[in-house]
Design a protein around this motif. Structure first.
Motif, PDB file in Angstrom:
ATOM      1  N   SER A 117     -22.033  13.732  10.213  1.00  0.00           N
ATOM      2  CA  SER A 117     -22.285  13.769   8.771  1.00  0.00           C
ATOM      3  C   SER A 117     -21.619  14.737   7.897  1.00  0.00           C
ATOM      4  O   SER A 117     -21.061  14.641   6.828  1.00  0.00           O
ATOM      5  N   ALA A 118     -21.243  15.904   8.759  1.00  0.00           N
ATOM      6  CA  ALA A 118     -20.423  17.105   8.039  1.00  0.00           C
ATOM      7  C   ALA A 118     -18.957  16.544   7.836  1.00  0.00           C
ATOM      8  O   ALA A 118     -18.240  16.968   6.817  1.00  0.00           O
ATOM      9  N   THR A 119     -18.428  16.077   9.027  1.00  0.00           N
ATOM     10  CA  THR A 119     -16.917  15.603   8.779  1.00  0.00           C
ATOM     11  C   THR A 119     -16.994  14.614   7.631  1.00  0.00           C
ATOM     12  O   THR A 119     -15.948  14.394   6.923  1.00  0.00           O
ATOM     13  N   PHE A 120     -17.942  13.508   7.431  1.00  0.00           N
ATOM     14  CA  PHE A 120     -17.966  12.592   6.615  1.00  0.00           C
ATOM     15  C   PHE A 120     -17.987  13.161   5.052  1.00  0.00           C
ATOM     16  O   PHE A 120     -17.073  13.032   4.131  1.00  0.00           O
ATOM     17  N   VAL A 121     -18.944  14.174   4.910  1.00  0.00           N
ATOM     18  CA  VAL A 121     -18.968  14.764   3.656  1.00  0.00           C
ATOM     19  C   VAL A 121     -17.738  15.520   3.284  1.00  0.00           C
ATOM     20  O   VAL A 121     -17.076  15.597   2.284  1.00  0.00           O
ATOM     21  N   THR A 122     -17.135  16.433   4.357  1.00  0.00           N
ATOM     22  CA  THR A 122     -15.920  17.056   4.118  1.00  0.00           C
ATOM     23  C   THR A 122     -14.570  16.022   3.823  1.00  0.00           C
ATOM     24  O   THR A 122     -13.897  16.261   2.715  1.00  0.00           O
ATOM     25  N   ALA A 123     -14.732  15.122   4.565  1.00  0.00           N
ATOM     26  CA  ALA A 123     -13.515  13.741   4.237  1.00  0.00           C
ATOM     27  C   ALA A 123     -13.772  13.157   2.983  1.00  0.00           C
ATOM     28  O   ALA A 123     -12.684  13.119   2.079  1.00  0.00           O
ATOM     29  N   ARG A 124     -14.972  12.975   2.471  1.00  0.00           N
ATOM     30  CA  ARG A 124     -15.055  12.309   1.037  1.00  0.00           C
ATOM     31  C   ARG A 124     -14.724  13.256   0.100  1.00  0.00           C
ATOM     32  O   ARG A 124     -14.397  12.825  -1.113  1.00  0.00           O
ATOM     33  N   ASN A 125     -14.796  14.625   0.075  1.00  0.00           N
ATOM     34  CA  ASN A 125     -14.597  15.686  -0.944  1.00  0.00           C
ATOM     35  C   ASN A 125     -13.286  16.271  -0.673  1.00  0.00           C
ATOM     36  O   ASN A 125     -12.835  17.444  -1.629  1.00  0.00           O
ATOM     37  N   THR A 126     -12.463  15.672   0.246  1.00  0.00           N
ATOM     38  CA  THR A 126     -10.988  16.382   0.246  1.00  0.00           C
ATOM     39  C   THR A 126     -10.008  15.297  -0.187  1.00  0.00           C
ATOM     40  O   THR A 126      -9.844  14.252   0.215  1.00  0.00           O
ATOM     41  N   GLU A 127      -9.262  15.772  -0.978  1.00  0.00           N
ATOM     42  CA  GLU A 127      -8.111  14.950  -1.642  1.00  0.00           C
ATOM     43  C   GLU A 127      -7.072  14.753  -0.354  1.00  0.00           C
ATOM     44  O   GLU A 127      -6.556  15.478   0.219  1.00  0.00           O
ATOM     45  N   ILE A 128      -6.410  13.612  -0.600  1.00  0.00           N
ATOM     46  CA  ILE A 128      -5.257  13.322   0.315  1.00  0.00           C
ATOM     47  C   ILE A 128      -3.964  13.712  -0.455  1.00  0.00           C
ATOM     48  O   ILE A 128      -3.804  13.222  -1.506  1.00  0.00           O
TER      49      ILE A 128
ATOM     50  N   ARG B 281       0.767  -1.126   0.027  1.00  0.00           N
ATOM     51  CA  ARG B 281      -0.060   0.027   0.120  1.00  0.00           C
ATOM     52  C   ARG B 281       0.581   1.342  -0.073  1.00  0.00           C
ATOM     53  O   ARG B 281       0.188   2.354  -0.353  1.00  0.00           O
ATOM     54  N   PHE B 282       2.363   1.087   0.377  1.00  0.00           N
ATOM     55  CA  PHE B 282       3.160   2.027   0.181  1.00  0.00           C
ATOM     56  C   PHE B 282       3.419   2.924  -1.191  1.00  0.00           C
ATOM     57  O   PHE B 282       3.418   3.906  -1.275  1.00  0.00           O
ATOM     58  N   GLN B 283       2.899   2.085  -2.276  1.00  0.00           N
ATOM     59  CA  GLN B 283       3.035   2.459  -3.721  1.00  0.00           C
ATOM     60  C   GLN B 283       1.845   3.707  -3.935  1.00  0.00           C
ATOM     61  O   GLN B 283       2.265   4.234  -4.611  1.00  0.00           O
ATOM     62  N   GLN B 284       0.884   3.829  -3.053  1.00  0.00           N
ATOM     63  CA  GLN B 284      -0.012   4.820  -3.217  1.00  0.00           C
ATOM     64  C   GLN B 284       0.721   6.314  -2.869  1.00  0.00           C
ATOM     65  O   GLN B 284       0.698   7.144  -3.635  1.00  0.00           O
ATOM     66  N   PHE B 285       1.556   6.345  -1.774  1.00  0.00           N
ATOM     67  CA  PHE B 285       2.418   7.324  -1.621  1.00  0.00           C
ATOM     68  C   PHE B 285       3.394   7.536  -2.698  1.00  0.00           C
ATOM     69  O   PHE B 285       3.562   8.738  -2.907  1.00  0.00           O
ATOM     70  N   CYS B 286       4.011   6.490  -3.096  1.00  0.00           N
ATOM     71  CA  CYS B 286       5.012   6.767  -4.194  1.00  0.00           C
ATOM     72  C   CYS B 286       4.524   7.282  -5.408  1.00  0.00           C
ATOM     73  O   CYS B 286       5.112   7.850  -6.167  1.00  0.00           O
ATOM     74  N   ALA B 287       3.038   6.887  -5.850  1.00  0.00           N
ATOM     75  CA  ALA B 287       2.563   7.219  -7.060  1.00  0.00           C
ATOM     76  C   ALA B 287       2.200   8.889  -6.752  1.00  0.00           C
ATOM     77  O   ALA B 287       1.986   9.549  -7.640  1.00  0.00           O
ATOM     78  N   GLY B 288       2.067   9.314  -5.555  1.00  0.00           N
ATOM     79  CA  GLY B 288       1.860  10.515  -5.300  1.00  0.00           C
ATOM     80  C   GLY B 288       0.304  10.899  -5.004  1.00  0.00           C
ATOM     81  O   GLY B 288      -0.092  11.974  -5.008  1.00  0.00           O
ATOM     82  N   ASN B 289      -0.686   9.757  -5.312  1.00  0.00           N
ATOM     83  CA  ASN B 289      -1.938  10.017  -5.229  1.00  0.00           C
ATOM     84  C   ASN B 289      -2.534   8.602  -5.137  1.00  0.00           C
ATOM     85  O   ASN B 289      -1.868   7.792  -5.350  1.00  0.00           O
TER      86      ASN B 289
END
Length: 108
Positions: A69-80, A37-45
């Protein structure tokens, strides 16, 4: 990496208390396969499939009233967003950044 503090700094370049819930869910999702799963980090997204995993975990947290629900919606719409400086200098990411995305065993 051992410990959430070191992981937070390495993956995101900031302390744990500054992470968003989506970042914390990503860190928690690394187990049981941190090397793969570290490869997600290496890929940058996140790949679409991995983002779906994070979203599923967020949905479970909301369904169990661990987040509102507000935290959920915000987290779903926030890019890592990963720490670019750490990603570039991490020796485990070098093959990935050079375009060679085979697992390390195959590179030898």
């Amino acid at each position: 990496l051992y410990g959430v503090g070191k992981a937070s700094d390495h993956y995101f370049g900031r302390p744990v208390n500054e992470l968003g819930i989506q970042d914390a869910v990503f860190l928690s999702s690394l187990l049981p396969s941190p090397r793969q799963r570290f490869q997600q980090f290496c890929a940058g997204n996140l790949s679409p499939g991995y983002r779906a995993l994070v979203d599923t975990l967020l949905e479970r947290m909301a369904a169990r009233n661990r987040i509102d629900s507000a935290t959920f919606v915000t987290a779903r719409n926030t890019e890592i967003v990963f720490s670019e400086p750490h990603r570039i200098i991490d020796p485990n990411c070098l093959p990935h950044l050079a375009g060679d995305v085979r697992p390390r065993k195959e590179q030898q």
